[in-house]
Design a protein around this motif. Structure first.
Motif, PDB file in Angstrom:
ATOM      1  N   ARG A   1       9.249   0.993 -19.732  1.00 50.53           N
ATOM      2  CA  ARG A   1       9.132   1.910 -20.876  1.00 50.53           C
ATOM      3  C   ARG A   1       7.701   2.400 -21.022  1.00 50.53           C
ATOM      4  N   GLU A   2       6.750   1.497 -20.824  1.00 50.58           N
ATOM      5  CA  GLU A   2       5.341   1.870 -20.970  1.00 50.58           C
ATOM      6  C   GLU A   2       4.927   2.950 -19.975  1.00 50.58           C
ATOM      7  N   ILE A   3       5.491   2.923 -18.784  1.00 54.16           N
ATOM      8  CA  ILE A   3       5.131   3.950 -17.801  1.00 54.16           C
ATOM      9  C   ILE A   3       6.108   5.120 -17.829  1.00 54.16           C
ATOM     10  N   GLY A   4       6.933   5.161 -18.878  1.00 48.33           N
ATOM     11  CA  GLY A   4       7.742   6.352 -19.115  1.00 48.33           C
ATOM     12  C   GLY A   4       9.127   6.351 -18.529  1.00 48.33           C
ATOM     13  N   LEU A   5       9.654   5.192 -18.130  1.00 49.21           N
ATOM     14  CA  LEU A   5      10.998   5.129 -17.553  1.00 49.21           C
ATOM     15  C   LEU A   5      11.940   4.410 -18.518  1.00 49.21           C
ATOM     16  N   LYS A   6      13.016   5.056 -18.875  1.00 50.97           N
ATOM     17  CA  LYS A   6      13.987   4.454 -19.791  1.00 50.97           C
ATOM     18  C   LYS A   6      15.074   3.738 -19.012  1.00 50.97           C
ATOM     19  N   GLY A   7      15.375   2.539 -19.431  1.00 48.32           N
ATOM     20  CA  GLY A   7      16.428   1.791 -18.778  1.00 48.32           C
ATOM     21  C   GLY A   7      17.785   2.079 -19.413  1.00 48.32           C
ATOM     22  N   LYS A   8      18.827   1.558 -18.788  1.00 45.64           N
ATOM     23  CA  LYS A   8      20.167   1.711 -19.340  1.00 45.64           C
ATOM     24  C   LYS A   8      20.471   0.539 -20.260  1.00 45.64           C
ATOM     25  N   TYR A   9      21.013   0.846 -21.418  1.00 45.60           N
ATOM     26  CA  TYR A   9      21.289  -0.203 -22.390  1.00 45.60           C
ATOM     27  C   TYR A   9      22.777  -0.239 -22.736  1.00 45.60           C
ATOM     28  N   ARG A  10      23.254  -1.432 -23.057  1.00 42.06           N
ATOM     29  CA  ARG A  10      24.616  -1.563 -23.550  1.00 42.06           C
ATOM     30  C   ARG A  10      24.685  -0.992 -24.954  1.00 42.06           C
TER      31      ARG A  10
ATOM     32  N   GLU B   1      -7.986  -1.371  -3.300  1.00 43.67           N
ATOM     33  CA  GLU B   1      -9.243  -1.091  -2.589  1.00 43.67           C
ATOM     34  C   GLU B   1      -8.993  -0.191  -1.387  1.00 43.67           C
ATOM     35  N   ALA B   2      -7.874  -0.411  -0.706  1.00 46.96           N
ATOM     36  CA  ALA B   2      -7.562   0.384   0.485  1.00 46.96           C
ATOM     37  C   ALA B   2      -7.172   1.816   0.141  1.00 46.96           C
ATOM     38  N   LEU B   3      -6.923   2.081  -1.141  1.00 44.12           N
ATOM     39  CA  LEU B   3      -6.471   3.409  -1.565  1.00 44.12           C
ATOM     40  C   LEU B   3      -7.494   4.128  -2.433  1.00 44.12           C
ATOM     41  N   GLN B   4      -8.764   3.827  -2.248  1.00 47.99           N
ATOM     42  CA  GLN B   4      -9.808   4.415  -3.084  1.00 47.99           C
ATOM     43  C   GLN B   4      -9.834   5.929  -3.028  1.00 47.99           C
ATOM     44  N   ALA B   5      -9.578   6.489  -1.844  1.00 47.60           N
ATOM     45  CA  ALA B   5      -9.656   7.942  -1.681  1.00 47.60           C
ATOM     46  C   ALA B   5      -8.286   8.608  -1.807  1.00 47.60           C
ATOM     47  N   VAL B   6      -7.289   7.851  -2.269  1.00 43.10           N
ATOM     48  CA  VAL B   6      -5.920   8.357  -2.340  1.00 43.10           C
ATOM     49  C   VAL B   6      -5.420   8.281  -3.777  1.00 43.10           C
ATOM     50  N   GLU B   7      -4.682   9.297  -4.189  1.00 46.19           N
ATOM     51  CA  GLU B   7      -4.078   9.265  -5.524  1.00 46.19           C
ATOM     52  C   GLU B   7      -2.948   8.243  -5.526  1.00 46.19           C
ATOM     53  N   ILE B   8      -2.944   7.392  -6.541  1.00 42.09           N
ATOM     54  CA  ILE B   8      -1.931   6.339  -6.598  1.00 42.09           C
ATOM     55  C   ILE B   8      -0.949   6.608  -7.732  1.00 42.09           C
ATOM     56  N   CYS B   9       0.206   5.970  -7.661  1.00 47.31           N
ATOM     57  CA  CYS B   9       1.249   6.206  -8.655  1.00 47.31           C
ATOM     58  C   CYS B   9       0.923   5.493  -9.968  1.00 47.31           C
ATOM     59  N   GLU B  10       1.593   5.929 -11.022  1.00 46.05           N
ATOM     60  CA  GLU B  10       1.493   5.214 -12.294  1.00 46.05           C
ATOM     61  C   GLU B  10       2.317   3.942 -12.157  1.00 46.05           C
TER      62      GLU B  10
ATOM     63  N   ILE C   1       0.834  -1.209   0.000  1.00 41.66           N
ATOM     64  CA  ILE C   1       0.000   0.000   0.000  1.00 41.66           C
ATOM     65  C   ILE C   1       0.867   1.257   0.000  1.00 41.66           C
ATOM     66  N   GLU C   2       1.914   1.255   0.812  1.00 39.29           N
ATOM     67  CA  GLU C   2       2.809   2.409   0.863  1.00 39.29           C
ATOM     68  C   GLU C   2       3.510   2.632  -0.474  1.00 39.29           C
ATOM     69  N   GLN C   3       3.910   1.559  -1.124  1.00 38.74           N
ATOM     70  CA  GLN C   3       4.570   1.677  -2.427  1.00 38.74           C
ATOM     71  C   GLN C   3       3.645   2.284  -3.468  1.00 38.74           C
ATOM     72  N   ILE C   4       2.389   1.851  -3.471  1.00 39.64           N
ATOM     73  CA  ILE C   4       1.433   2.346  -4.475  1.00 39.64           C
ATOM     74  C   ILE C   4       1.044   3.794  -4.186  1.00 39.64           C
ATOM     75  N   LYS C   5       1.083   4.198  -2.942  1.00 36.51           N
ATOM     76  CA  LYS C   5       0.733   5.573  -2.573  1.00 36.51           C
ATOM     77  C   LYS C   5       1.767   6.580  -3.053  1.00 36.51           C
ATOM     78  N   GLN C   6       3.022   6.166  -3.111  1.00 36.83           N
ATOM     79  CA  GLN C   6       4.081   7.098  -3.464  1.00 36.83           C
ATOM     80  C   GLN C   6       4.068   7.401  -4.967  1.00 36.83           C
ATOM     81  N   PRO C   7       4.467   8.632  -5.367  1.00 33.91           N
ATOM     82  CA  PRO C   7       4.343   9.048  -6.772  1.00 33.91           C
ATOM     83  C   PRO C   7       5.330   8.409  -7.739  1.00 33.91           C
TER      84      PRO C   7
END
Length: 419
Positions: free
Chosen positions: A130-139, A73-82, A43-49
């Protein structure tokens, strides 16, 4: 109290010993991993941006779903991260997991107890990051190609040339993004100072069409936000923006656009996406049966860019608007509610628009005579013909313009009033 770490990849497991191999693989390939074992931590992980991929390991698919969705379900009234969620399951539940994936219940799944494909976890996580907008490091390509002793020099040269070309194209695209970004800022500044804003809409549309390319998604989302804000500024006076034509207005036809203040702009030359209709023997008056004062409209479109632009465009009109991002949701809406017009995209995540059009027209449901108009990014003759054969009344090229909407509603005698 220890500070909680919020990482880009989170693994929920109540049996770290059983998942030791998976944890080792993830640690070797990603710099930011966090392993948790309780619902409170999840729950704490999903709450963080911080955007993240969440892997949930359990003995059954059902258990992974319960763990994840209880946290939601426990975070219905809370904004959750992508984020994206992956179920880690035993082999015998693969079929069930695949159906859950197809239904959008989970973003992916991995057979992890035991692990058959050691590096598949890395592939899944990289793709979802990548889908959620984070680029990884590539060789670098050279680092891979040059150490392959079984590759001939010819193959190495071809691969390296191709990899360099891809890199050059990405660089050119990034330059285009920068140019569009600056032009949007300039157009907004001109509008704020009551000046005419010139904007190359064709280039902007081409750039935004790459929203599905995950590598440059963050930059595209930034442009989307700016483009929508600019549209908000000009939505009541489209003549302020110089647009590149999709199709010329016929010389013998004039479109009058009614502005928010009630004035007309019939003396202004506009361009519009031409609506084609192949319906035979059906007049607008015959098609329009018991149309309510406030028309009901359904848009089935999985491209968030196009959908947001269309919603913004329709905001000034008195329309009861429903939207659907999937075929499954669209069929559910069409079975419960009568619409006056339906705009249908062809490419959907769980099916295609042809199937839905055919289903609606062949079943004796409440929308069997509702005009369905195909949305398309380009005028592909075979796709258009397939849509017409399935029962579509015509097509409009995306993105929609104000004149396209006016023409569409007039064609089927659907009332269109400003709010």
């Amino acid at each position: 109290m220890d500070r909680v770490n919020f990482e880009h990849i989170v693994l929920y497991t109540n049996d770290q010993e059983n998942d030791r191999l998976l944890i080792g693989v993830l640690i070797r390939h990603f710099s930011r991993i966090h392993v948790i074992k309780s619902n409170a931590e999840l729950i704490e992980q999903i709450k963080q941006p911080t955007p993240k991929v969440i892997l949930v390991a359990a003995e059954t698919l059902q258990e992974t779903l319960l763990i994840y969705y209880e946290a939601i379900e426990a975070l219905q009234a809370v904004e959750i991260c992508e984020h994206a969620v992956v179920s880690l399951i035993p082999k015998h539940q693969e079929k069930e997991a695949y159906e859950a994936y197809r239904s959008g219940i989970i973003n992916d799944y991995l057979i992890a107890r035991p692990m058959y494909e050691i590096h598949r976890a890395v592939i899944i996580c990289t793709h979802l990051l990548r889908e959620i907008g984070l680029k990884g490091k590539y060789r670098k390509a050279e680092e891979f190609v040059n150490v392959q002793e079984n590759y001939s020099e010819h193959i190495k040269e071809i691969v390296l040339r191709g990899a360099q070309r891809k890199k050059d194209l990405e660089h050119d695209f990034e330059l285009s993004l920068d140019e569009i970004d600056k032009s949007l800022d300039k157009a907004e500044s001109h509008l704020a100072n009551k000046k005419v804003a010139e904007l190359d809409v064709a280039s902007l549309k081409k750039i935004l069409s790459f929203i599905r390319s995950n590598e440059i998604r963050p930059a595209l989302l930034k442009l989307q936000s700016k483009a929508l804000h600019l549209l908000e500024l000009v939505v009541t006076d489209v003549s302020n923006v110089a647009s590149v034509a999709e199709a010329p207005l016929p010389e013998d036809q004039e479109v009058t656009v009614i502005h928010q203040n009630g004035s007309s702009a019939s003396d202004t030359k506009y361009t519009y996406n031409r609506l084609y209709s192949e319906s035979k023997g059906v007049t607008p008056s015959q098609a329009a049966i018991e149309i309510p004062i406030v028309p009901k409209m359904l848009i089935v479109e999985d491209d968030h860019i196009s959908l947001n632009l269309t919603i913004m465009l329709l905001r000034t009109y008195a329309i009861e608007l429903d939207t659907s991002l999937s075929g499954r949701m669209a069929l559910d809406l069409l079975s419960k509610k009568k619409y006056d017009v339906i705009l249908m995209d062809i490419n959907l995540p769980d099916t295609n628009g042809f199937y839905i059009i055919n289903h609606v027209n062949k079943t004796n449901g409440i929308n069997s005579i509702t005009p369905i108009v195909m949305l398309t990014g380009n005028k592909n003759k075979s796709s258009v013909q397939q849509a017409i054969t399935a029962g579509a009344k015509g097509y409009i090229i995306k993105p929609l313009h104000r004149e396209s909407i006016v023409k569409l509603f007039r064609k089927y005698d659907i009332p269109l009033h400003l709010r």
